[in-house]
Design a protein around this motif. Structure first.
Motif, PDB file in Angstrom:
ATOM      1  N   LYS A 138       0.856  -1.185   0.000  1.00 59.18           N
ATOM      2  CA  LYS A 138       0.000   0.000   0.000  1.00 59.18           C
ATOM      3  C   LYS A 138       0.894   1.238   0.000  1.00 59.18           C
ATOM      4  O   LYS A 138       1.714   1.413   0.909  1.00 59.18           O
ATOM      5  CB  LYS A 138      -0.908   0.004   1.222  1.00 59.18           C
ATOM      6  CG  LYS A 138      -1.910  -1.136   1.260  1.00 59.18           C
ATOM      7  CD  LYS A 138      -2.703  -1.133   2.558  1.00 59.18           C
ATOM      8  CE  LYS A 138      -3.462   0.163   2.751  1.00 59.18           C
ATOM      9  NZ  LYS A 138      -4.255   0.148   4.029  1.00 59.18           N
ATOM     10  N   CYS A 139       0.724   2.080  -1.000  1.00 59.93           N
ATOM     11  CA  CYS A 139       1.660   3.185  -1.186  1.00 59.93           C
ATOM     12  C   CYS A 139       0.941   4.529  -1.223  1.00 59.93           C
ATOM     13  O   CYS A 139      -0.083   4.687  -1.891  1.00 59.93           O
ATOM     14  CB  CYS A 139       2.441   2.978  -2.483  1.00 59.93           C
ATOM     15  SG  CYS A 139       3.717   4.218  -2.759  1.00 59.93           S
ATOM     16  N   ALA A 140       1.491   5.516  -0.491  1.00 59.82           N
ATOM     17  CA  ALA A 140       1.016   6.894  -0.517  1.00 59.82           C
ATOM     18  C   ALA A 140       2.041   7.740  -1.260  1.00 59.82           C
ATOM     19  O   ALA A 140       3.240   7.644  -0.995  1.00 59.82           O
ATOM     20  CB  ALA A 140       0.839   7.427   0.904  1.00 59.82           C
ATOM     21  N   VAL A 141       1.568   8.539  -2.197  1.00 62.05           N
ATOM     22  CA  VAL A 141       2.441   9.436  -2.953  1.00 62.05           C
ATOM     23  C   VAL A 141       2.124  10.860  -2.503  1.00 62.05           C
ATOM     24  O   VAL A 141       0.994  11.327  -2.659  1.00 62.05           O
ATOM     25  CB  VAL A 141       2.222   9.294  -4.474  1.00 62.05           C
ATOM     26  CG1 VAL A 141       3.219  10.164  -5.229  1.00 62.05           C
ATOM     27  CG2 VAL A 141       2.352   7.835  -4.895  1.00 62.05           C
ATOM     28  N   VAL A 142       3.109  11.540  -1.952  1.00 63.26           N
ATOM     29  CA  VAL A 142       2.894  12.868  -1.373  1.00 63.26           C
ATOM     30  C   VAL A 142       3.583  13.921  -2.230  1.00 63.26           C
ATOM     31  O   VAL A 142       4.768  13.795  -2.555  1.00 63.26           O
ATOM     32  CB  VAL A 142       3.435  12.928   0.070  1.00 63.26           C
ATOM     33  CG1 VAL A 142       3.220  14.328   0.661  1.00 63.26           C
ATOM     34  CG2 VAL A 142       2.782  11.868   0.940  1.00 63.26           C
ATOM     35  N   ALA A 143       2.851  14.951  -2.594  1.00 62.04           N
ATOM     36  CA  ALA A 143       3.422  16.081  -3.333  1.00 62.04           C
ATOM     37  C   ALA A 143       2.851  17.366  -2.754  1.00 62.04           C
ATOM     38  O   ALA A 143       1.675  17.416  -2.385  1.00 62.04           O
ATOM     39  CB  ALA A 143       3.104  15.972  -4.815  1.00 62.04           C
ATOM     40  N   ILE A 144       3.660  18.407  -2.702  1.00 58.03           N
ATOM     41  CA  ILE A 144       3.220  19.645  -2.046  1.00 58.03           C
ATOM     42  C   ILE A 144       3.329  20.861  -2.963  1.00 58.03           C
ATOM     43  O   ILE A 144       3.078  21.981  -2.529  1.00 58.03           O
ATOM     44  CB  ILE A 144       4.018  19.891  -0.746  1.00 58.03           C
ATOM     45  CG1 ILE A 144       5.517  19.991  -1.032  1.00 58.03           C
ATOM     46  CG2 ILE A 144       3.736  18.785   0.259  1.00 58.03           C
ATOM     47  CD1 ILE A 144       6.342  20.367   0.193  1.00 58.03           C
ATOM     48  N   THR A 145       3.710  20.658  -4.243  1.00 56.91           N
ATOM     49  CA  THR A 145       3.793  21.755  -5.203  1.00 56.91           C
ATOM     50  C   THR A 145       3.087  21.352  -6.488  1.00 56.91           C
ATOM     51  O   THR A 145       2.823  20.171  -6.736  1.00 56.91           O
ATOM     52  CB  THR A 145       5.256  22.117  -5.539  1.00 56.91           C
ATOM     53  OG1 THR A 145       5.847  21.034  -6.259  1.00 56.91           O
ATOM     54  CG2 THR A 145       6.062  22.411  -4.277  1.00 56.91           C
ATOM     55  N   ARG A 146       2.813  22.336  -7.340  1.00 59.28           N
ATOM     56  CA  ARG A 146       2.125  22.072  -8.600  1.00 59.28           C
ATOM     57  C   ARG A 146       2.957  21.152  -9.494  1.00 59.28           C
ATOM     58  O   ARG A 146       2.448  20.180 -10.063  1.00 59.28           O
ATOM     59  CB  ARG A 146       1.840  23.399  -9.312  1.00 59.28           C
ATOM     60  CG  ARG A 146       1.028  23.268 -10.582  1.00 59.28           C
ATOM     61  CD  ARG A 146       0.622  24.645 -11.098  1.00 59.28           C
ATOM     62  NE  ARG A 146      -0.238  25.337 -10.147  1.00 59.28           N
ATOM     63  CZ  ARG A 146      -1.550  25.149 -10.079  1.00 59.28           C
ATOM     64  NH1 ARG A 146      -2.147  24.281 -10.877  1.00 59.28           N
ATOM     65  NH2 ARG A 146      -2.262  25.818  -9.201  1.00 59.28           N
ATOM     66  N   HIS A 147       4.241  21.448  -9.638  1.00 57.31           N
ATOM     67  CA  HIS A 147       5.107  20.610 -10.476  1.00 57.31           C
ATOM     68  C   HIS A 147       5.299  19.224  -9.844  1.00 57.31           C
ATOM     69  O   HIS A 147       5.379  18.215 -10.547  1.00 57.31           O
ATOM     70  CB  HIS A 147       6.462  21.286 -10.690  1.00 57.31           C
ATOM     71  CG  HIS A 147       6.381  22.543 -11.501  1.00 57.31           C
ATOM     72  ND1 HIS A 147       5.988  22.556 -12.821  1.00 57.31           N
ATOM     73  CD2 HIS A 147       6.622  23.833 -11.166  1.00 57.31           C
ATOM     74  CE1 HIS A 147       5.998  23.801 -13.276  1.00 57.31           C
ATOM     75  NE2 HIS A 147       6.391  24.600 -12.284  1.00 57.31           N
ATOM     76  N   GLY A 148       5.351  19.205  -8.539  1.00 58.38           N
ATOM     77  CA  GLY A 148       5.485  17.925  -7.860  1.00 58.38           C
ATOM     78  C   GLY A 148       4.287  17.032  -8.089  1.00 58.38           C
ATOM     79  O   GLY A 148       4.408  15.810  -8.232  1.00 58.38           O
TER      80      GLY A 148
END
Length: 246
Positions: free
Chosen positions: A2-12
């Motif tokens: 089970k994987c969570a993908v975290v991004a905090i910017t638009r490009h990310g």
């Protein structure tokens, strides 16, 4: 996994969508202000949150086997540091740069599978996996992963794993005694191995062939052998137990 993908910017987030596409079932997490974009890059698999990203880490640690963060390495280290327990319990944590050039395992590289996950993502994204664990960077044996794909379990203390792992990566002579199980474990090694077995690993058929005075460590693959019957190997052995069908 089970994987969570975290991004905090638009490009990310754009990269997070590519990561999620390479990991069936993965969920993308992003700040609420990017809710519309998150749904675009990961339709039906995006979850947005209010507040600080740091406040999400305890729940992610509890609910997921792996976290892939499109966040700077330093920031990730600070985010996860208060929640670390031990390598048997911590999830795999992998970091990517926003350009998608590098995939870096940060936590639980072996038992948690971060190194293997990094290798998978590197292939899927055309990136470079940055592996810093000695056994993986040198493509030698990972003591705590031997036989994992075959369902083997190992018996050893933390100190014994450390001792035997050090002997392997430092090119000390190591007796690898196999009395049971499939012999095709090197080709299917957890993180992929294409070269020959390292010369310091000496394969033997019976424990009686291994002289404790000659070898720095013992890797013993057996179904019946008992550690207490061989006290001379105490503190420097790992015993692997293959199931009957493997």
């Amino acid at each position: 996994m089970k994987c969570a993908v975290v991004a905090i910017t638009r490009h990310g987030l754009a990269l997070a969508g590519r990561v999620a596409a390479a990991l069936p079932g993965a969920r993308v997490f992003a700040p609420a202000k990017f809710a519309e974009l998150a749904q675009q890059v990961a339709p039906g698999r995006a979850q947005c949150y209010e507040g600080k990203t740091a406040e999400q880490i305890p729940a992610l640690f509890a609910a997921f086997d792996a976290i892939v963060a499109v966040v700077s390495l330093g920031a990730v280290v600070r985010l996860i540091a208060p929640h670390l327990r031990n390598k048997e319990q911590d999830p795999a944590v992998v970091v990517l740069d926003e350009a998608g050039r590098f995939v870096i395992p940060v936590l639980s590289g072996h038992l948690g599978g971060a190194n293997a996950l990094a290798g998978h993502l590197a292939l899927a994204l055309g990136a470079t996996a940055v592996l810093t664990t000695a056994s993986d960077s040198r493509e030698t044996l990972c003591v705590d992963l031997l036989g994992r794909e075959l369902g083997w379990r190992f018996e050893a203390s933390h100190d014994e794993i450390v001792h035997c792992s050090a002997a392997v990566v430092n090119d000390e002579p190591v007796a690898l005694v196999q009395e049971a199980g499939s012999t095709d474990w090197w080709r299917g090694h957890a993180n992929g191995r294409s070269g020959p077995l390292p010369e310091n690993l000496v394969r033997l058929d019976r424990l009686e062939e291994a002289d404790p005075n000659r070898y720095a460590a013992l890797l013993w693959i057996t179904r019946e052998g008992r550690a207490e019957d061989h006290p001379r190997w105490a503190g420097r052995r790992v015993i692997y137990r293959p199931p009957e069908e493997s």
